[in-house]
Design a protein around this motif. Sequence first.
Motif, mmCIF file in Angstrom:
data_model
loop_
_atom_site.group_PDB
_atom_site.id
_atom_site.type_symbol
_atom_site.label_atom_id
_atom_site.label_comp_id
_atom_site.label_asym_id
_atom_site.label_seq_id
_atom_site.Cartn_x
_atom_site.Cartn_y
_atom_site.Cartn_z
ATOM 1 N N GLY B 151 0.830 -1.206 0.000
ATOM 2 C CA GLY B 151 0.000 0.000 0.000
ATOM 3 C C GLY B 151 0.861 1.252 0.000
ATOM 4 N N LEU B 152 1.936 1.224 0.802
ATOM 5 C CA LEU B 152 2.870 2.358 0.838
ATOM 6 C C LEU B 152 3.488 2.587 -0.537
ATOM 7 N N ALA B 153 3.877 1.474 -1.187
ATOM 8 C CA ALA B 153 4.495 1.588 -2.510
ATOM 9 C C ALA B 153 3.498 2.177 -3.510
ATOM 10 N N LEU B 154 2.232 1.736 -3.432
ATOM 11 C CA LEU B 154 1.201 2.282 -4.346
ATOM 12 C C LEU B 154 0.994 3.770 -4.104
ATOM 13 N N ALA B 155 0.908 4.137 -2.816
ATOM 14 C CA ALA B 155 0.699 5.552 -2.479
ATOM 15 C C ALA B 155 1.885 6.375 -2.972
#
Lengths: 173, 175
Positions: B151-155
């Motif tokens: 999720g962090l990578a997507l954000a």
Amino acid sequence: MMGNVELRAEKARAQAGQMSVLHAVLIPMLVAAVGLPLIGELYLVTYEPAPWAAELGAPLAVAIKLLSYAPAIAAVGAVIMLRPVLVEYHEGRVVSDKASRAFQLAGLLALAAFMLKLFIVPLAISLLGGPAFAWRFDLLDIALMVLASTVLMIGGVLEAAAASLKAENDQIV
Amino acid sequence: MRNTLSFATVSGIQSQSKALRGVFLIAFIGLLGVLTGKHVVWPIVRVVGGAQDGEAPSAVLTDIGLNLVSALPAVLLLLGIGAAYRVFDRMVAGEIFSPLNVAGIRNVGASMISAAIAELVISPSLAGWIRGDTTIDFHFADWALAVAVLGLALAFIARVLTLANQIKAENDEIV
């Protein structure tokens, strides 16, 4: 105005660097969180087997234990795969082929982790003589699989963008 | 960003997005149905059953509270699936990295991060408080950390794409 964008781009690069450090700290923790209990369980089924493990024999019991940890190992693999993404972004290569492929691989491994957890591991364990296969319909896992496929698809789109940009540059040159 | 993609690439993305959009719609409806059954219908049945059996209201309320708190990660994931559905819906229409889509990708990332945090800390702590504990509980779920990182990578990718869109808009203005 351009300066403002450059400043934000620099900030994003710095953030990628910070995330990269955080990621580097997280990986050993995750490896330990999965690896240490696995080693402990492998030791137990080999040297102090429970009745079920003694009945199956050490090789099959070890195989079952390894299989039961396969989803967690795949999930850790997904997290490890994000390293090139953060490194490439930190170095300012935003439309990078390497980063988008790594992102895709991370999505693929995350998807594999949930597929393993839901179908493959329970089935394989039952075939090896473990508990009978009973599929537990866990919608949370399905939701996570769907989101992992989002990561995979976004990685694919980024890769296509990188390839298109490279082709355009090659044409200009 | 869209200008950098060739027609064939956009067509490929559109057809893949079309397939994924269908999968996401089914997943959204399925998850919504199960959540409604488990966390809307069940509490009502529990209240009615508790009243018929003459159970203490506090016991019924505790059960309902625990039930609702346990739904939090799944509800957040459902929001993420909804956001992802809209992203792929726009991709089908040919909007690949439009500002709206980038915002959608950021929302998917945010949902994944918040679902992981809910699973790791918020839901266990709230469940403890409902039971009468006053501590902050931490529940290690194998999937939650991986989902938080993804999720962090997507954000983060959404942030980078926002910048790319801004740079492109400025370049277009100059030209």
